[in-house]
Design a protein around this motif. Structure first.
Motif, PDB file in Angstrom:
ATOM      1  N   GLN A 230     -23.914  12.044  -3.897  1.00 60.41           N
ATOM      2  CA  GLN A 230     -22.945  11.086  -4.439  1.00 60.41           C
ATOM      3  C   GLN A 230     -21.510  11.478  -4.059  1.00 60.41           C
TER       4      GLN A 230
ATOM      5  N   THR B 160     -20.985  10.490  -0.470  1.00 59.48           N
ATOM      6  CA  THR B 160     -20.761   9.050  -0.321  1.00 59.48           C
ATOM      7  C   THR B 160     -19.312   8.684  -0.616  1.00 59.48           C
TER       8      THR B 160
ATOM      9  N   ASN C 171     -21.854   3.597   3.913  1.00 58.02           N
ATOM     10  CA  ASN C 171     -21.193   2.397   3.396  1.00 58.02           C
ATOM     11  C   ASN C 171     -22.034   1.133   3.641  1.00 58.02           C
TER      12      ASN C 171
END
Length: 250
Positions: free
Chosen positions: A138, A141, A219
């Motif tokens: 996470q 990202t 993305n």
């Protein structure tokens, strides 16, 4: 009446003459002794002051007469003192450099070979848990959102190649070794030529970069990376300029 006066005069004259002469001689003698003692003390004080001034001159260099007199009167000469010598600029630099060198020797660093020997880079078996590294993915990202921004196409691909892959989920789509095809997991460690990934089966697999083609999603977009393009350390890859290639042989 006259006889009485004459007798008194005769009696008093010898007394006064004897008394006056004796008293005057004693005073003169006493004054002479006082002068002699005063002269001796004066000479002694002058001699002590002269010696003191010589010591001051030899210890402190040139000192103003008024200050010298004050030092003698206050007896500053006989108080303990420490002469401070300030080092020159070059001497201070040499001392500082030598101090840093000694501190550096005390803090001896461990080399790469010694780190490998003690297992510094090894991941313990109990830490090979897939769910444990999901927060790392996470974070990766969010990091890629900041790196790529609104870029697309070749610019996006260039930024992805130069990015850090720790926390990325990658999958081997092609490889010279058929056993590596299909392996997928979170990158927990990257070296110059390998990826270490944790799979959903909680296994730690080592994937060679140069022999594989990798697929990942960034993305919401699919990105394919040839392993030969990223056979560098992370810091070196971030500063390298990549050139486009039409074909890549595995």
């Amino acid at each position: 009446m006259n006889t009485y006066n004459n007798n008194n005069n005769n009696k008093r004259k010898p007394y006064h003459s004897a008394g006056g002469g004796g008293g005057g001689g004693y005073r003169q003698q006493q004054e002479q002794q006082d002068k002699t003692e005063y002269q001796k003390r004066k000479e002694e004080n002058e001699e002590i002051e002269k010696e003191t001034l010589e010591i001051i001159e030899s210890s402190f260099g040139f000192v103003q007469p008024g200050i010298r007199k004050q030092m003698v009167d206050d007896k500053e000469l006989y108080k303990p003192f420490t002469m401070i010598s300030y080092p020159t600029s070059n001497q201070a630099k040499r001392e500082k450099k030598e101090k840093k060198r000694i501190e550096k020797l005390k803090q001896k660093k461990i080399g790469s070979k010694e780190k490998r020997d003690i297992g510094f880079y090894d991941i313990p078996f109990e830490n090979c848990v897939y769910d444990q590294y999901l927060p790392l993915h996470q974070l990766w990202t969010q990091y890629m959102d900041d790196v790529i921004g609104n870029n697309d196409g070749p610019i996006m691909a260039m930024k992805v190649v130069k990015a850090d892959f720790h926390g990325a989920i990658i999958q081997v789509t092609r490889s010279k070794s058929p056993t590596l095809v299909g392996q997928k997991g979170i990158v927990v460690q990257e070296t110059e030529n390998t990826f270490k990934i944790i799979t959903k089966e909680n296994k730690l697999n080592i994937i060679p970069k140069g022999q594989c083609e990798f697929y990942m999603e960034v993305n919401g977009k699919s990105v394919t990376i040839f392993g030969q393009h990223i056979c560098y350390r992370g810091a070196e890859r971030a500063a390298k300029k990549f050139k486009g290639r039409q074909t890549i042989e595995l």
